[in-house]
Scaffold this motif. Structure first.
Motif, short mmCIF file in Angstrom:
data_model
loop_
_atom_site.label_atom_id
_atom_site.label_comp_id
_atom_site.label_asym_id
_atom_site.label_seq_id
_atom_site.Cartn_x
_atom_site.Cartn_y
_atom_site.Cartn_z
N LEU A 157 34.14 56.04 4.55
CA LEU A 157 33.66 57.10 5.46
C LEU A 157 33.18 56.53 6.79
CD1 LEU A 157 31.73 59.37 2.92
CD2 LEU A 157 33.75 60.01 4.25
N PHE A 158 32.66 55.29 6.77
CA PHE A 158 32.13 54.71 8.00
C PHE A 158 33.19 53.91 8.77
CE2 PHE A 158 28.40 56.61 7.19
CZ PHE A 158 27.48 56.01 6.36
N SER A 159 34.43 54.10 8.40
CA SER A 159 35.53 53.42 9.06
C SER A 159 36.52 54.51 9.47
CB SER A 159 36.16 52.44 8.07
OG SER A 159 37.34 51.89 8.56
N PRO A 160 37.29 54.33 10.56
CA PRO A 160 38.30 55.34 10.89
C PRO A 160 39.20 55.62 9.69
CG PRO A 160 38.11 53.74 12.66
CD PRO A 160 37.29 53.22 11.53
N GLN A 212 42.16 56.17 9.47
CA GLN A 212 43.46 55.50 9.55
C GLN A 212 43.50 54.24 8.68
OE1 GLN A 212 41.77 56.68 12.17
NE2 GLN A 212 43.12 57.46 13.77
N ASN A 213 42.33 53.57 8.51
CA ASN A 213 42.31 52.36 7.69
C ASN A 213 42.58 52.70 6.22
OD1 ASN A 213 41.75 50.37 9.71
ND2 ASN A 213 39.64 51.04 9.78
N LEU A 236 44.12 55.42 5.22
CA LEU A 236 45.49 55.92 5.20
C LEU A 236 46.48 54.77 4.98
CD1 LEU A 236 47.74 58.03 5.67
CD2 LEU A 236 47.41 57.73 8.13
N TYR A 237 46.20 53.65 5.65
CA TYR A 237 47.04 52.45 5.50
C TYR A 237 47.03 51.97 4.05
CZ TYR A 237 48.77 47.69 6.58
OH TYR A 237 49.49 46.52 6.63
N GLN A 240 49.13 54.36 1.92
CA GLN A 240 50.56 54.15 2.16
C GLN A 240 51.06 52.93 1.40
OE1 GLN A 240 50.44 53.91 6.44
NE2 GLN A 240 50.90 56.06 6.72
N SER A 278 54.64 61.66 2.13
CA SER A 278 54.06 61.40 3.47
C SER A 278 53.11 62.50 3.91
CB SER A 278 55.17 61.26 4.51
OG SER A 278 55.94 60.12 4.24
N GLU A 307 49.58 62.12 2.50
CA GLU A 307 48.82 60.87 2.67
C GLU A 307 47.66 61.04 3.64
OE1 GLU A 307 52.03 58.28 3.79
OE2 GLU A 307 52.35 57.55 1.75
N TRP A 317 35.26 61.77 0.63
CA TRP A 317 34.17 62.72 0.41
C TRP A 317 34.06 63.10 -1.06
CZ3 TRP A 317 30.44 63.70 3.70
CH2 TRP A 317 30.66 63.49 5.07
N SER A 355 44.99 43.48 -0.98
CA SER A 355 43.65 43.90 -1.37
C SER A 355 43.76 45.34 -1.84
CB SER A 355 42.69 43.80 -0.18
OG SER A 355 41.47 44.45 -0.46
N GLU A 392 36.50 48.44 4.26
CA GLU A 392 36.56 47.10 4.88
C GLU A 392 35.43 46.20 4.42
OE1 GLU A 392 39.33 46.70 6.38
OE2 GLU A 392 39.65 48.81 5.99
#
Lengths: 204, 147
Positions: B21-24, B26-27, B29-30, B33, B40, B43, B52, B97, B103
């Motif tokens: 939650l504290f990271s965009p 998109q990270n 999402l990667y 994927q 798609s 995702e 959440w 990972s 992160e």
């Protein structure tokens, strides 16, 4: 207040706490300084890409090759800048490969070394020490080895790399490859491809 | 003892979700994927909603609020994680990972599979011993303290 009402209040409080923390911790919106990056292409291009890369990251290698095909097909439509983001806790040669790249950049040989380093990534990533391989690459692209070794031994190049990584972290970068395409953040090559299709509908 | 276990299980979800939650988004999402498990179109939505779901599951388990349902949610989530990681391992997908904790923490998929298996088992034990797991919980406050 009954249990349902208390549950609703707790949910709202939790949402507020997380939303508040996200607001304070949100990545800062800042322009990435063009002059600091390793760049190629048309600076006036309609598609401006800044890539945060780890040279030992396999997905980054795929991204590099993918973007090369775009440059071949659209040489005036893309401007690419590369920034360092070595994932040192996952890739043991992340920092050394970044150091060689930065030292190559200081001799104007960044892209030439990149053209050798990326295709051979799977080989040097397996080595205990990739230094001999990188030294050979540096010689092959015509770098001054004395200047190279001074650069590698100095703290200046390492600091520059760490500063760029810190910049990336402040922007919310956590993985590689991360791209900012016209300031929009996308992570990974699948999202890169999806985003570039917006600008190049014929792209595969 | 079971209450401590309950809080530990809940904390796993809280740490995991807050890292995302504290990271965009998109990270994450990667990460999704990389598992190559969703179509798609699903995702991006999953990347924004799933943290959440994890967060509230963790919070409710920790607080001991609607504990039986929260633990069932935990079991479902651990089942989802095991399915995602397990199929990635079986298919030999190149995951460096698991991406489970955003992160903050990097864990190899094999280690995560073991951890999630143990957590699933512990959650099932808690659900089976629900009355003891609900000690020192908001549920016991509402059940006994408020009429």
């Amino acid at each position: 207040m009954n249990k349902w009402q208390s549950t609703a209040v707790i949910i709202l409080v939790l949402i507020g706490l997380v939303a508040g923390a996200k607001f304070f911790l949100a990545p800062k919106k800042t322009d990435i300084n063009v002059q600091m990056a390793r760049a190629k292409g048309n600076p006036q291009a309609r598609v401006n890409i800044t890539e945060f890369i780890d040279f030992q990251c396999p997905a980054c290698a795929y991204g590099v090759n993918y973007l090369k095909t775009f440059f071949d097909k659209h040489p005036n439509d893309i401007y690419l800048q590369v920034r360092y983001f070595p994932l040192t806790n996952m890739h043991r040669h992340a920092m050394i490969s970044a150091l060689y790249s930065e030292c190559a950049a200081r001799q104007g040989k960044f892209w030439a070394l990149d053209d050798l380093m990326i295709p051979q990534q799977s080989q040097w990533a397996q080595l205990l020490s990739p230094d001999p391989v990188f030294q050979a690459m540096a010689t092959q692209v015509g770098m001054n080895t004395s200047e190279l070794n001074s650069c590698l031994a100095s703290d200046d190049a390492r600091k520059a790399i760490n500063d760029e990584k810190a910049l990336g972290q402040s922007l919310g970068v956590g993985s590689t490859p991360t791209y900012f395409i016209n300031k929009k953040m996308v992570v990974g090559t699948k999202s890169l491809q999806d985003e570039l299709k917006i600008y190049f509908p014929d792209a595969k | 003892m079971l209450s401590i276990l309950r809080i530990l299980i809940g904390s796993i979800f809280l740490v995991s979700s807050l890292g995302k939650l504290f990271s965009p988004y998109q990270n994450f999402l990667y990460v999704i994927q990389a598992y190559q498990i969703l179509p798609s179109w699903a995702e991006s939505l999953t990347a924004q909603i799933f943290p959440w779901v994890e967060f509230f599951t963790g919070a409710f388990v920790c607080l001991g609020l609607w504990t039986p349902w929260a633990l069932r949610g935990a079991l479902l989530l651990f089942g989802i994680f095991l399915t995602a990681v397990g199929q990635a391992l079986l298919r030999g997908l190149p995951l460096e990972s698991c991406g489970c904790f955003g992160e903050w923490i990097h864990l190899k998929p094999q280690a995560v599979f073991l951890m999630d298996s143990a957590s699933l088992l512990l959650s099932a034990i808690l659900l089976y011993n629900i009355s003891r797991a609900r000690k020192f919980s908001l549920d016991s406050y509402f059940d006994h303290g408020v009429r």
